[in-house]
Scaffold this motif. Structure first.
Motif, PDB file in Angstrom:
ATOM      1  N   LYS A 168       0.825  -1.211   0.000  1.00  0.00           N
ATOM      2  CA  LYS A 168       0.000   0.000   0.000  1.00  0.00           C
ATOM      3  C   LYS A 168       0.858   1.260   0.000  1.00  0.00           C
ATOM      4  CE  LYS A 168      -4.098  -1.895   2.340  1.00  0.00           C
ATOM      5  NZ  LYS A 168      -4.919  -1.852   3.588  1.00  0.00           N
ATOM      6  N   ILE A 169       1.953   1.239   0.761  1.00  0.00           N
ATOM      7  CA  ILE A 169       2.855   2.390   0.778  1.00  0.00           C
ATOM      8  C   ILE A 169       3.479   2.586  -0.603  1.00  0.00           C
ATOM      9  CG2 ILE A 169       4.969   3.353   1.763  1.00  0.00           C
ATOM     10  CD1 ILE A 169       2.696   3.391   3.713  1.00  0.00           C
ATOM     11  N   LEU A 170       3.890   1.486  -1.232  1.00  0.00           N
ATOM     12  CA  LEU A 170       4.482   1.584  -2.568  1.00  0.00           C
ATOM     13  C   LEU A 170       3.503   2.203  -3.558  1.00  0.00           C
ATOM     14  CD1 LEU A 170       6.258  -1.906  -2.889  1.00  0.00           C
ATOM     15  CD2 LEU A 170       7.292   0.272  -2.226  1.00  0.00           C
ATOM     16  N   LEU A 171       2.238   1.807  -3.456  1.00  0.00           N
ATOM     17  CA  LEU A 171       1.256   2.251  -4.439  1.00  0.00           C
ATOM     18  C   LEU A 171       0.778   3.682  -4.195  1.00  0.00           C
ATOM     19  CD1 LEU A 171      -0.841  -1.018  -4.939  1.00  0.00           C
ATOM     20  CD2 LEU A 171       0.835   0.016  -6.477  1.00  0.00           C
ATOM     21  N   GLU A 172       1.285   4.322  -3.167  1.00  0.00           N
ATOM     22  CA  GLU A 172       1.026   5.747  -3.023  1.00  0.00           C
ATOM     23  C   GLU A 172       1.782   6.551  -4.075  1.00  0.00           C
ATOM     24  OE1 GLU A 172       1.963   6.838   0.947  1.00  0.00           O
ATOM     25  OE2 GLU A 172       0.277   5.740   1.837  1.00  0.00           O
ATOM     26  N   ASN A 173       2.756   5.899  -4.701  1.00  0.00           N
ATOM     27  CA  ASN A 173       3.471   6.526  -5.813  1.00  0.00           C
ATOM     28  C   ASN A 173       2.554   6.542  -7.036  1.00  0.00           C
ATOM     29  OD1 ASN A 173       5.184   7.149  -8.008  1.00  0.00           O
ATOM     30  ND2 ASN A 173       6.938   6.185  -7.028  1.00  0.00           N
ATOM     31  N   PRO A 174       2.196   7.701  -7.555  1.00  0.00           N
ATOM     32  CA  PRO A 174       1.240   7.760  -8.672  1.00  0.00           C
ATOM     33  C   PRO A 174       1.775   7.151  -9.966  1.00  0.00           C
ATOM     34  CG  PRO A 174       2.199   9.930  -8.250  1.00  0.00           C
ATOM     35  CD  PRO A 174       2.649   9.039  -7.130  1.00  0.00           C
ATOM     36  N   LYS A 175       3.082   6.924 -10.034  1.00  0.00           N
ATOM     37  CA  LYS A 175       3.656   6.353 -11.250  1.00  0.00           C
ATOM     38  C   LYS A 175       3.539   4.821 -11.289  1.00  0.00           C
ATOM     39  CE  LYS A 175       7.009  10.077 -11.896  1.00  0.00           C
ATOM     40  NZ  LYS A 175       8.451  10.431 -12.035  1.00  0.00           N
ATOM     41  N   LEU A 176       3.068   4.239 -10.189  1.00  0.00           N
ATOM     42  CA  LEU A 176       2.886   2.794 -10.123  1.00  0.00           C
ATOM     43  C   LEU A 176       1.399   2.458 -10.165  1.00  0.00           C
ATOM     44  CD1 LEU A 176       5.482   1.894  -7.323  1.00  0.00           C
ATOM     45  CD2 LEU A 176       5.800   1.787  -9.804  1.00  0.00           C
ATOM     46  N   LYS A 177       1.052   1.421 -10.894  1.00  0.00           N
ATOM     47  CA  LYS A 177      -0.344   1.031 -11.033  1.00  0.00           C
ATOM     48  C   LYS A 177      -0.613  -0.269 -10.261  1.00  0.00           C
ATOM     49  CE  LYS A 177      -1.042   3.219 -15.535  1.00  0.00           C
ATOM     50  NZ  LYS A 177      -1.497   3.024 -16.944  1.00  0.00           N
ATOM     51  N   PRO A 178      -1.752  -0.347  -9.573  1.00  0.00           N
ATOM     52  CA  PRO A 178      -2.065  -1.543  -8.757  1.00  0.00           C
ATOM     53  C   PRO A 178      -2.073  -2.843  -9.543  1.00  0.00           C
ATOM     54  CG  PRO A 178      -3.551   0.266  -8.224  1.00  0.00           C
ATOM     55  CD  PRO A 178      -2.782   0.701  -9.427  1.00  0.00           C
ATOM     56  N   GLN A 179      -2.447  -2.794 -10.820  1.00  0.00           N
ATOM     57  CA  GLN A 179      -2.531  -4.042 -11.598  1.00  0.00           C
ATOM     58  C   GLN A 179      -1.171  -4.675 -11.842  1.00  0.00           C
ATOM     59  OE1 GLN A 179      -3.740  -1.047 -12.579  1.00  0.00           O
ATOM     60  NE2 GLN A 179      -3.474  -0.702 -14.790  1.00  0.00           N
ATOM     61  N   TRP A 180      -0.106  -3.941 -11.555  1.00  0.00           N
ATOM     62  CA  TRP A 180       1.236  -4.509 -11.708  1.00  0.00           C
ATOM     63  C   TRP A 180       1.673  -5.275 -10.459  1.00  0.00           C
ATOM     64  CZ3 TRP A 180       3.571   0.854 -13.360  1.00  0.00           C
ATOM     65  CH2 TRP A 180       3.032   1.222 -14.600  1.00  0.00           C
ATOM     66  N   PHE A 181       0.913  -5.155  -9.357  1.00  0.00           N
ATOM     67  CA  PHE A 181       1.381  -5.660  -8.064  1.00  0.00           C
ATOM     68  C   PHE A 181       0.481  -6.778  -7.534  1.00  0.00           C
ATOM     69  CE2 PHE A 181       3.550  -1.730  -8.464  1.00  0.00           C
ATOM     70  CZ  PHE A 181       4.683  -1.799  -7.671  1.00  0.00           C
ATOM     71  N   SER A 182       1.101  -7.652  -6.749  1.00  0.00           N
ATOM     72  CA  SER A 182       0.368  -8.660  -5.988  1.00  0.00           C
ATOM     73  C   SER A 182       1.105  -8.892  -4.676  1.00  0.00           C
ATOM     74  CB  SER A 182       0.250  -9.973  -6.780  1.00  0.00           C
ATOM     75  OG  SER A 182       1.528 -10.498  -7.072  1.00  0.00           O
ATOM     76  N   ALA A 183       0.376  -9.393  -3.666  1.00  0.00           N
ATOM     77  CA  ALA A 183       0.959  -9.608  -2.334  1.00  0.00           C
ATOM     78  C   ALA A 183       0.715 -11.044  -1.896  1.00  0.00           C
ATOM     79  CB  ALA A 183       0.356  -8.633  -1.327  1.00  0.00           C
ATOM     80  N   LYS A 184       1.724 -11.618  -1.231  1.00  0.00           N
ATOM     81  CA  LYS A 184       1.638 -12.990  -0.730  1.00  0.00           C
ATOM     82  C   LYS A 184       2.198 -13.062   0.684  1.00  0.00           C
ATOM     83  CE  LYS A 184       2.286 -15.193  -5.260  1.00  0.00           C
ATOM     84  NZ  LYS A 184       3.104 -16.170  -6.030  1.00  0.00           N
ATOM     85  N   GLY A 185       1.707 -14.038   1.442  1.00  0.00           N
ATOM     86  CA  GLY A 185       2.253 -14.291   2.767  1.00  0.00           C
ATOM     87  C   GLY A 185       2.622 -15.756   2.901  1.00  0.00           C
ATOM     88  N   TYR A 186       3.860 -16.020   3.301  1.00  0.00           N
ATOM     89  CA  TYR A 186       4.332 -17.397   3.411  1.00  0.00           C
ATOM     90  C   TYR A 186       4.537 -17.843   4.858  1.00  0.00           C
ATOM     91  CZ  TYR A 186       5.213 -17.291  -1.623  1.00  0.00           C
ATOM     92  OH  TYR A 186       5.076 -17.204  -2.982  1.00  0.00           O
ATOM     93  N   GLY A 187       4.313 -16.933   5.823  1.00  0.00           N
ATOM     94  CA  GLY A 187       4.540 -17.306   7.206  1.00  0.00           C
ATOM     95  C   GLY A 187       5.970 -17.765   7.420  1.00  0.00           C
ATOM     96  N   GLU A 188       6.129 -18.884   8.147  1.00  0.00           N
ATOM     97  CA  GLU A 188       7.471 -19.422   8.410  1.00  0.00           C
ATOM     98  C   GLU A 188       7.869 -20.525   7.429  1.00  0.00           C
ATOM     99  OE1 GLU A 188       4.841 -21.864  11.369  1.00  0.00           O
ATOM    100  OE2 GLU A 188       4.775 -19.920  10.340  1.00  0.00           O
ATOM    101  N   PHE A 189       7.089 -20.690   6.338  1.00  0.00           N
ATOM    102  CA  PHE A 189       7.239 -21.878   5.512  1.00  0.00           C
ATOM    103  C   PHE A 189       8.229 -21.751   4.364  1.00  0.00           C
ATOM    104  CE2 PHE A 189       2.962 -22.028   7.394  1.00  0.00           C
ATOM    105  CZ  PHE A 189       3.148 -23.154   8.187  1.00  0.00           C
ATOM    106  N   LYS A 190       8.888 -20.616   4.233  1.00  0.00           N
ATOM    107  CA  LYS A 190       9.962 -20.478   3.242  1.00  0.00           C
ATOM    108  C   LYS A 190      11.177 -19.830   3.899  1.00  0.00           C
ATOM    109  CE  LYS A 190       7.839 -20.704  -1.271  1.00  0.00           C
ATOM    110  NZ  LYS A 190       7.819 -20.140  -2.640  1.00  0.00           N
ATOM    111  N   PRO A 191      11.787 -20.514   4.850  1.00  0.00           N
ATOM    112  CA  PRO A 191      12.945 -19.931   5.546  1.00  0.00           C
ATOM    113  C   PRO A 191      14.174 -19.886   4.631  1.00  0.00           C
ATOM    114  CG  PRO A 191      12.637 -22.196   6.235  1.00  0.00           C
ATOM    115  CD  PRO A 191      11.463 -21.870   5.353  1.00  0.00           C
TER     116      PRO A 191
END
Length: 256
Positions: A206-229
């Motif tokens: 969300k902080i990154l997308l405050e930049n008007p030169k970046l578009k949300p459709q270029w981004f995705s978010a994932k959470g892996y917890g402790e499963f990719k150490p």
């Protein structure tokens, strides 16, 4: 006594005249194979190698195939470019980056590394070129307090500066992923490390997308917890390395 007539021995000679048209037929078949190969293949280097091999066998290394290039000069540059593109796609099929992707992502990596050195962030930010793309790793202590997913106010400027590094031409897909160690967490806000890692990735995005030169459709978010150490969770040092946010800058789709 009547003289016995000596028997005359006549050797039977096999008619070998058939060998001449047979040899001509083999020559024609060879010529046909070479022509078909030349028409179906755009790899000039392979054509030259096979042509030379046939010349060596049938003419002792000299013959009509002994030319510097089987491709007209006007088409050679286009074929070279196509061969480079084919090699690039073959490399991707094997699960790696193509040459063009490596070149472009390396340039982005140099820009990020220059920023890290300028801001004295070595040890807290790091870059690595992987088979998936350019990976930028940010230590969780740079952005978050322990057990929270909100970016500290004093670090929001850093997140904004990082967003500027993600402005690329042409644009690329970017994946933000959150990671934790294996220490259990259960709070009123987060039921597990998985929940914590997801929210850290989302809040940073969300902080990154405050930049008007970046578009949300270029981004995705994932959470892996402790499963990719990336290190052992048996030590505090290893757990600190596992608590991180990663930015994966993907290869350019136009290069695929």
């Amino acid at each position: 006594m009547p003289k016995r007539k000596k028997k005359q021995h006549h050797e039977d000679h096999v008619d070998e005249s058939w060998l001449i048209p047979y040899a001509d037929l083999l020559t024609l078949l060879l010529a046909l194979f070479i022509v078909l190969f030349a028409m179906s293949s755009v790899d000039a280097a392979k054509f030259q190698l096979i042509s030379k091999a046939f010349n060596d066998v049938f003419t002792g290394g000299t013959g009509v195939l002994d030319y510097p290039s089987p491709v007209p000069e006007g088409q050679k540059e286009n074929l070279d470019r196509k061969n480079d593109a084919d090699n690039n796609n073959q490399q991707k099929d094997k699960g790696g980056l193509g040459k063009e992707d490596q070149k472009e992502l390396s340039q982005i990596q140099q820009k990020v590394n220059a920023y890290i050195q300028e801001k004295n962030l070595t040890g807290r930010l790091a870059t690595k070129l992987t088979d998936e793309g350019l990976l930028v790793t940010i230590s969780d202590k740079v952005l978050f307090n322990s057990g929270t997913a909100d970016i500290r106010p004093e670090d929001q400027k850093l997140a904004s500066e990082i967003s500027g590094l993600l402005v690329m031409n042409p644009p690329r897909s970017v994946v933000i992923s959150g990671h934790t160690d294996n220490m259990p967490i259960s709070t009123s806000q987060f039921d597990s490390n998985w929940d914590l890692s997801v929210m850290r990735a989302v809040n940073f995005m969300k902080i990154l997308l405050e930049n008007p030169k970046l578009k949300p459709q270029w981004f995705s978010a994932k959470g892996y917890g402790e499963f990719k150490p990336v290190a052992s969770n048996s030590t505090e040092e290893g757990r600190a390395k596992n608590r991180r946010v990663e930015i994966l800058i993907m290869p350019n789709e136009n290069n695929q």
